[in-house]
Design a protein around this motif. Structure first.
Motif, PDB file in Angstrom:
ATOM      1  N   LEU A 670       0.835  -1.194   0.000  1.00  0.00           N
ATOM      2  CA  LEU A 670       0.000   0.000   0.000  1.00  0.00           C
ATOM      3  C   LEU A 670       0.870   1.244   0.000  1.00  0.00           C
ATOM      4  CD1 LEU A 670      -1.754  -2.171   2.100  1.00  0.00           C
ATOM      5  CD2 LEU A 670      -3.403  -0.409   1.460  1.00  0.00           C
ATOM      6  N   ARG A 671       0.493   2.165  -0.853  1.00  0.00           N
ATOM      7  CA  ARG A 671       1.201   3.433  -0.967  1.00  0.00           C
ATOM      8  C   ARG A 671       0.533   4.459  -0.053  1.00  0.00           C
ATOM      9  NH1 ARG A 671       1.690   7.067  -6.559  1.00  0.00           N
ATOM     10  NH2 ARG A 671       2.803   8.835  -5.617  1.00  0.00           N
ATOM     11  N   ILE A 672       1.344   5.257   0.650  1.00  0.00           N
ATOM     12  CA  ILE A 672       0.868   6.233   1.622  1.00  0.00           C
ATOM     13  C   ILE A 672       1.026   7.635   1.045  1.00  0.00           C
ATOM     14  CG2 ILE A 672       1.084   7.102   3.971  1.00  0.00           C
ATOM     15  CD1 ILE A 672       0.221   4.172   3.760  1.00  0.00           C
ATOM     16  N   HIS A 673      -0.034   8.415   1.182  1.00  0.00           N
ATOM     17  CA  HIS A 673       0.014   9.836   0.816  1.00  0.00           C
ATOM     18  C   HIS A 673      -0.630  10.624   1.956  1.00  0.00           C
ATOM     19  CE1 HIS A 673      -0.101  13.593  -1.317  1.00  0.00           C
ATOM     20  NE2 HIS A 673      -1.436  13.620  -1.311  1.00  0.00           N
ATOM     21  N   LEU A 674       0.100  11.604   2.487  1.00  0.00           N
ATOM     22  CA  LEU A 674      -0.359  12.406   3.614  1.00  0.00           C
ATOM     23  C   LEU A 674      -0.681  13.812   3.156  1.00  0.00           C
ATOM     24  CD1 LEU A 674       2.207  11.313   6.361  1.00  0.00           C
ATOM     25  CD2 LEU A 674      -0.019  10.324   5.832  1.00  0.00           C
ATOM     26  N   GLN A 675      -1.747  14.350   3.706  1.00  0.00           N
ATOM     27  CA  GLN A 675      -2.178  15.700   3.357  1.00  0.00           C
ATOM     28  C   GLN A 675      -2.635  16.404   4.628  1.00  0.00           C
ATOM     29  OE1 GLN A 675      -5.030  16.013   0.114  1.00  0.00           O
ATOM     30  NE2 GLN A 675      -6.029  17.758   1.103  1.00  0.00           N
ATOM     31  N   GLY A 676      -2.186  17.620   4.800  1.00  0.00           N
ATOM     32  CA  GLY A 676      -2.565  18.374   5.988  1.00  0.00           C
ATOM     33  C   GLY A 676      -2.057  19.793   5.917  1.00  0.00           C
ATOM     34  N   PRO A 677      -2.420  20.608   6.897  1.00  0.00           N
ATOM     35  CA  PRO A 677      -1.990  22.009   6.908  1.00  0.00           C
ATOM     36  C   PRO A 677      -0.493  22.106   7.137  1.00  0.00           C
ATOM     37  CG  PRO A 677      -3.082  21.463   8.964  1.00  0.00           C
ATOM     38  CD  PRO A 677      -3.255  20.285   8.066  1.00  0.00           C
ATOM     39  N   SER A 678       0.104  23.071   6.528  1.00  0.00           N
ATOM     40  CA  SER A 678       1.532  23.327   6.707  1.00  0.00           C
ATOM     41  C   SER A 678       1.713  24.203   7.937  1.00  0.00           C
ATOM     42  CB  SER A 678       2.115  24.003   5.465  1.00  0.00           C
ATOM     43  OG  SER A 678       1.420  25.209   5.192  1.00  0.00           O
ATOM     44  N   GLY A 679       2.043  23.583   9.030  1.00  0.00           N
ATOM     45  CA  GLY A 679       2.225  24.314  10.284  1.00  0.00           C
ATOM     46  C   GLY A 679       3.598  24.068  10.854  1.00  0.00           C
ATOM     47  N   ARG A 680       3.799  24.580  12.071  1.00  0.00           N
ATOM     48  CA  ARG A 680       5.097  24.443  12.705  1.00  0.00           C
ATOM     49  C   ARG A 680       5.378  23.004  13.116  1.00  0.00           C
ATOM     50  NH1 ARG A 680       5.692  26.334  17.242  1.00  0.00           N
ATOM     51  NH2 ARG A 680       3.498  26.438  17.843  1.00  0.00           N
ATOM     52  N   VAL A 681       4.328  22.270  13.470  1.00  0.00           N
ATOM     53  CA  VAL A 681       4.544  20.906  13.931  1.00  0.00           C
ATOM     54  C   VAL A 681       4.567  19.905  12.793  1.00  0.00           C
ATOM     55  CG1 VAL A 681       3.582  21.361  16.198  1.00  0.00           C
ATOM     56  CG2 VAL A 681       2.069  20.676  14.356  1.00  0.00           C
ATOM     57  N   GLY A 682       4.012  20.247  11.640  1.00  0.00           N
ATOM     58  CA  GLY A 682       4.066  19.354  10.505  1.00  0.00           C
ATOM     59  C   GLY A 682       3.245  18.099  10.699  1.00  0.00           C
ATOM     60  N   LEU A 683       3.467  17.115   9.832  1.00  0.00           N
ATOM     61  CA  LEU A 683       2.768  15.846   9.891  1.00  0.00           C
ATOM     62  C   LEU A 683       3.531  14.881  10.781  1.00  0.00           C
ATOM     63  CD1 LEU A 683       1.770  15.479   6.139  1.00  0.00           C
ATOM     64  CD2 LEU A 683       0.302  16.192   8.028  1.00  0.00           C
ATOM     65  N   ALA A 684       2.790  14.006  11.441  1.00  0.00           N
ATOM     66  CA  ALA A 684       3.393  13.112  12.425  1.00  0.00           C
ATOM     67  C   ALA A 684       3.880  11.838  11.750  1.00  0.00           C
ATOM     68  CB  ALA A 684       2.382  12.792  13.522  1.00  0.00           C
ATOM     69  N   SER A 685       4.637  11.077  12.483  1.00  0.00           N
ATOM     70  CA  SER A 685       5.140   9.777  12.060  1.00  0.00           C
ATOM     71  C   SER A 685       4.334   8.693  12.794  1.00  0.00           C
ATOM     72  CB  SER A 685       6.641   9.678  12.398  1.00  0.00           C
ATOM     73  OG  SER A 685       6.842   9.869  13.785  1.00  0.00           O
ATOM     74  N   PRO A 686       4.480   7.429  12.495  1.00  0.00           N
ATOM     75  CA  PRO A 686       5.555   6.799  11.720  1.00  0.00           C
ATOM     76  C   PRO A 686       5.347   6.787  10.210  1.00  0.00           C
ATOM     77  CG  PRO A 686       4.175   5.130  12.738  1.00  0.00           C
ATOM     78  CD  PRO A 686       3.677   6.446  13.245  1.00  0.00           C
ATOM     79  N   ALA A 697       1.321  -4.591   8.445  1.00  0.00           N
ATOM     80  CA  ALA A 697       1.760  -3.466   9.276  1.00  0.00           C
ATOM     81  C   ALA A 697       0.866  -2.250   9.143  1.00  0.00           C
ATOM     82  CB  ALA A 697       3.196  -3.085   8.913  1.00  0.00           C
ATOM     83  N   LEU A 698      -0.084  -2.262   8.218  1.00  0.00           N
ATOM     84  CA  LEU A 698      -0.836  -1.056   7.902  1.00  0.00           C
ATOM     85  C   LEU A 698      -1.681  -0.564   9.081  1.00  0.00           C
ATOM     86  CD1 LEU A 698      -1.639   1.000   5.742  1.00  0.00           C
ATOM     87  CD2 LEU A 698      -3.501  -0.542   5.085  1.00  0.00           C
ATOM     88  N   GLY A 699      -2.441  -1.449   9.712  1.00  0.00           N
ATOM     89  CA  GLY A 699      -3.354  -1.019  10.762  1.00  0.00           C
ATOM     90  C   GLY A 699      -2.672  -0.324  11.922  1.00  0.00           C
ATOM     91  N   PRO A 700      -1.665  -0.959  12.568  1.00  0.00           N
ATOM     92  CA  PRO A 700      -0.990  -0.273  13.679  1.00  0.00           C
ATOM     93  C   PRO A 700      -0.306   1.018  13.266  1.00  0.00           C
ATOM     94  CG  PRO A 700      -0.547  -2.636  13.737  1.00  0.00           C
ATOM     95  CD  PRO A 700      -1.246  -2.360  12.440  1.00  0.00           C
ATOM     96  N   LEU A 701       0.272   1.061  12.065  1.00  0.00           N
ATOM     97  CA  LEU A 701       0.957   2.279  11.629  1.00  0.00           C
ATOM     98  C   LEU A 701      -0.029   3.420  11.409  1.00  0.00           C
ATOM     99  CD1 LEU A 701       3.621   0.840   9.151  1.00  0.00           C
ATOM    100  CD2 LEU A 701       3.985   1.697  11.465  1.00  0.00           C
ATOM    101  N   VAL A 702      -1.171   3.131  10.804  1.00  0.00           N
ATOM    102  CA  VAL A 702      -2.182   4.170  10.595  1.00  0.00           C
ATOM    103  C   VAL A 702      -2.727   4.660  11.928  1.00  0.00           C
ATOM    104  CG1 VAL A 702      -4.491   4.607   9.673  1.00  0.00           C
ATOM    105  CG2 VAL A 702      -2.804   3.411   8.278  1.00  0.00           C
ATOM    106  N   ARG A 703      -2.981   3.735  12.831  1.00  0.00           N
ATOM    107  CA  ARG A 703      -3.524   4.124  14.129  1.00  0.00           C
ATOM    108  C   ARG A 703      -2.565   5.034  14.885  1.00  0.00           C
ATOM    109  NH1 ARG A 703      -4.167  -0.589  16.119  1.00  0.00           N
ATOM    110  NH2 ARG A 703      -2.247  -0.685  17.316  1.00  0.00           N
ATOM    111  N   HIS A 704      -1.309   4.666  14.968  1.00  0.00           N
ATOM    112  CA  HIS A 704      -0.355   5.475  15.725  1.00  0.00           C
ATOM    113  C   HIS A 704      -0.030   6.779  15.012  1.00  0.00           C
ATOM    114  CE1 HIS A 704       0.309   2.667  18.952  1.00  0.00           C
ATOM    115  NE2 HIS A 704       0.524   1.688  18.101  1.00  0.00           N
ATOM    116  N   THR A 705      -0.090   6.784  13.690  1.00  0.00           N
ATOM    117  CA  THR A 705       0.100   8.046  12.980  1.00  0.00           C
ATOM    118  C   THR A 705      -1.038   9.008  13.273  1.00  0.00           C
ATOM    119  OG1 THR A 705       1.308   6.914  11.205  1.00  0.00           O
ATOM    120  CG2 THR A 705       0.420   9.099  10.721  1.00  0.00           C
ATOM    121  N   ALA A 706      -2.264   8.520  13.239  1.00  0.00           N
ATOM    122  CA  ALA A 706      -3.407   9.381  13.565  1.00  0.00           C
ATOM    123  C   ALA A 706      -3.337   9.861  15.008  1.00  0.00           C
ATOM    124  CB  ALA A 706      -4.707   8.625  13.309  1.00  0.00           C
TER     125      ALA A 706
END
Length: 755
Positions: A670-686, A697-706
């Motif tokens: 699965l390919r990941i594409h992230l979209q969000g506001p450009s702020g000081r904190v930016g987008l989170a990991s993993p 690995a998709l489910g745990p990674l998406v959950r912890h990223t959110a």
């Protein structure tokens, strides 16, 4: 397979389990070394041929760079702390306990260094990194509770918590005297840092080695309330659910301005063993807890079975009473009579001669003889009467069933004292009685119980078929199982576990159905296809600090349609938020440990807070059949299906929505594409932009990223209040509204009086 890809498999396989929280209490977490051995090897020299080696090297490198060169960069520091939090959740057999202890030690050193920087360096970004470090430390201790068995690790963590709360340590550098609490000038780095340190300290005392509790991961508070407790009393009607009537049975007090005590003096069906019993409901900043206490002279294992006879007879004597011999009392030995008298013996006259020669003494002696004669006659008559009547046996008093246990509890725990010195203190008495008969008391009590001590987030999931651009069509896809990919169903079930909304005591994605305990008569709705749209079921995940609800909308709603909810949920929430939080009131919060005793800031006319204290972060997870469809996704229309009850009338902007796009490739990845506001904190990991991950690995990674996205948004919000601060302010508001103005004698009289 190349050797450098092997450790990734271990990382993905050992992410936290989503099917059940039972793994959090598994033997891998509780079975730990008894001692922390010392290691002399360099982690960088370990070969990369095992998951254990990769875990040790990654932890060492990230901690080293974090404290050496990354500490001044906000985004890099947050990403490093998020990575350390993810590493803490990985449990590898044979992992080195010393390495986990070293990671916690480095996190504490990082907090100490950031707090000790000069005042010009203290900024919002600096304090955000400190708060994130406290949160990361909590994760390590929750996932590895055996670390607190080590004396050095426990001392280090508690000293850092003390530093965050008070601003200084009691034990300073070698040679410096120890500072007691009353000698310290309390100046925490900021109130955000103080709140994070309080949360870490409470996590250590209440959650480590205890979560999940008997109530399950859905709640860290007790599920018992006034009505459910009274249902165990013999005097309470079986089918009665009247909360106002239940509240009248309890006595309500507040101590330290932030802890509410509800005391019930009636035993919970304990007639077979009547003991002084008190039942407590403790409502504080970190949840609601229920306790039952009994006053016993002996412990339960020694008390045994007690027999209470109505006519207890006198015990049989062991032997006959001996006959008392009549002996004439003598004041001198018999040999005195055989001694020859001399003139000296006659120098003291006899009593008879004195009485006969002195008339005054003779009259007094006659009066005394008359009185003695009368007393002898009275006692003789009493003896004759008693000899003719039968003496009644002594019987024990009846067993007491009514006790004033409220005052016993308050006095035994030091909350009530007869000493008047506490009334002369600056803050007045620490114990205050509340008027539970007020009209709005039950309403405010319910509102307090509906305030979770954990953070709550909602993730909305959408399935987009190829070339779909209408919001109504996108939402309707979930209704047709045949039109969606089977891998999508596999993915959503790896995010959390399904719960029934009507019986779920945690966060459900909307304020109208969250944090409520369903009665035994309520039954959930049944349907052929289980939809996780929030109407009957949702997908849920929680740890000791956070709650996440995953909702898949199934019906398209217009912008003016709102989900039905109780009137107090929105109106009370808005008015209370305006009263308890404003930019000016935050600046005026006293930097001291006595914040709990401060009054709630008054409401300022014309002020409206822009953001809700919960920081209503909109996060979307979109499954794309065609990757190009992310360019035409109708985010603005889909926002109408993402109502959580926390909006307070504000309209979320499309540019503020955080979106995680998932596109299934032909290779099965699965390919990941992230979209969000450009702020000081930016987008989170993993997850990062352009990453390709496996389905496993998709489910745990998406959950912890959110989850990390929501945490970063909270760190960036100026008006965000941690959950325990919101609860504390609500308790302070209840004290102001319902406090009984009583003097110390009036309070004691109230305690001794019957309810």
């Amino acid at each position: 397979m190349p050797s450098n890809l092997v450790p990734n498999k271990f990382i993905f396989d050992n992410t936290s389990d989503t099917a059940s929280m039972a793994s959090m209490a598994s033997s891998d977490r509780s079975t730990t070394p008894d001692q922390f051995g010392s290691t002399d090897y360099d982690p960088l020299l370990l070969p990369l041929d095992s998951a254990h080696a990769l875990f040790v090297r990654a932890t060492y490198l990230v901690c080293h760079r974090l404290i050496s060169s990354w500490k001044t960069d906000l985004n890099v520091s947050l990403a490093a702390l998020e990575l350390l939090s993810g590493l803490a959740r990985i449990h590898i057999k044979g992992s080195d306990a010393m390495e986990c202890k070293r990671a916690v030690k480095w996190l504490c050193d990082y907090i100490v260094y950031q707090c000790s920087r000069p005042p010009p360096s203290h900024s919002k970004d600096l304090h955000s990194t400190i708060v994130a470090a406290f949160q990361c430390c909590s994760v390590w201790l929750l996932e590895h509770p055996y670390l607190l068995r080590d004396k050095d690790c426990l001392t280090t963590v508690l000293e850092v918590a003390e530093l965050g709360v008070s601003g200084t340590k009691s034990v300073g550098k070698p040679g410096e005297p120890i500072k007691m609490k009353e000698q310290k000038e309390l100046k925490p780095a900021s109130m955000r840092v103080r709140d994070a340190a309080e949360n870490l300290l409470t996590c250590i005392l209440e959650q480590v080695s205890y979560f999940p509790s008997e109530c399950g991961p859905e709640s860290i508070s007790s599920l018992l309330d006034e009505v459910s407790l009274l249902k165990h009393c013999n005097s309470w009607p079986t089918n009665c659910n009247d909360q106002s009537a239940a509240v009248e049975r309890f006595r309500y007090f507040v101590t330290e301005g932030s802890v509410m005590l509800a005391l019930l003096e009636e035993p919970l069906g304990n007639d077979q063993d009547p003991q002084p019993t008190v039942t407590l409901l403790i409502r504080g900043p970190f949840g609601r807890h229920a306790w039952t206490m009994q006053l016993r002279h002996l412990p339960r294992h020694r008390s045994g079975t007690k027999y209470h006879a109505h006519n207890a007879c006198r015990p049989v004597v062991m032997q006959d009473t001996p006959i008392r011999a009549q002996v004439k009392q003598k004041y001198f030995p018999d040999s005195v009579d055989r001694v020859n008298q001399c003139k000296v013996d006659q120098s003291i006259p006899s009593l008879e001669s004195v009485l006969s020669n002195d008339e005054t003494i003779s009259n007094e002696t006659d009066l005394l003889a008359q009185l003695m004669g009368r007393q002898i006659a009275v006692e003789s008559n009493i003896a004759q009467v008693q000899s003719s009547t039968v003496l009644q046996e002594c019987t024990p008093p009846p067993v007491c069933h009514d006790f004033q246990t409220a005052r016993l509890f308050l006095s035994h725990f030091g909350l009530l004292s007869l000493d008047d010195s506490e009334d002369d203190s600056e803050n007045g008495p620490t114990l205050s009685a509340l008027d539970s008969s007020a009209t709005e008391f039950c309403k405010d009590l319910t509102f307090l119980d509906n305030m979770s001590p954990r953070t709550c987030d909602t993730i909305h999931i959408f399935y987009v078929r190829s070339q779909q651009s209408q919001a109504q069509d996108i939402v309707s896809n979930i209704l047709n199982e045949n039109s969606i990919s089977p891998y999508f169903s596999e993915f959503i079930h790896s995010l959390g576990w399904p719960v029934e909304v009507n019986k779920h005591p945690g966060w459900t994605g909307h304020t109208s159905t969250s944090w409520k305990v369903a009665s035994s008569t309520e039954q959930g709705t049944t349907q052929k296809q289980k939809l996780y749209d929030g109407s009957s079921h949702v997908l849920y995940w929680a740890d000791a600090c956070s709650e996440i609800a995953f909702v898949i909308p199934s019906q398209f709603k217009t912008s003016d349609s709102q989900m039905d909810q109780p009137s107090y949920t929105t109106s009370s929430l808005s008015s209370w938020s305006d009263r308890s939080w404003s930019d000016s009131s935050r600046d005026k919060r006293t930097l001291s440990l006595d914040l709990d005793k401060q009054p709630v800031p008054p409401k300022r006319s014309g002020h409206r807070s822009i953001l809700h204290p919960h920081t209503n972060t909109k996060i979307m997870v979109v499954w794309l059949e065609s990757f190009e469809d992310h360019l035409n996704l109708p985010i603005g229309d889909l926002l109408n299906c993402m109502n959580t009850g926390l909006e307070r009338g504000t309209v979320s902007k499309t540019s503020e929505v955080l979106v995680i796009y998932l596109h299934l490739l032909s290779t099965g990845l699965l390919r990941i594409h992230l979209q969000g506001p450009s702020g000081r904190v930016g987008l989170a990991s993993p997850l990062v932009e352009g990453m390709v991950v496996s389905r496993r690995a998709l489910g745990p990674l998406v959950r912890h990223t959110a989850l990390n996205m929501a945490r970063r948004r909270r760190l960036d919000s100026d008006s965000y209040q941690p959950p325990h601060v919101r609860r504390r302010l609500k308790v302070q508001e209840i004290v102001q509204k319902y406090k009984r103005e009583m003097s110390k004698p009036e309070l004691l009289t109230y305690l001794f009086s019957s309810t």
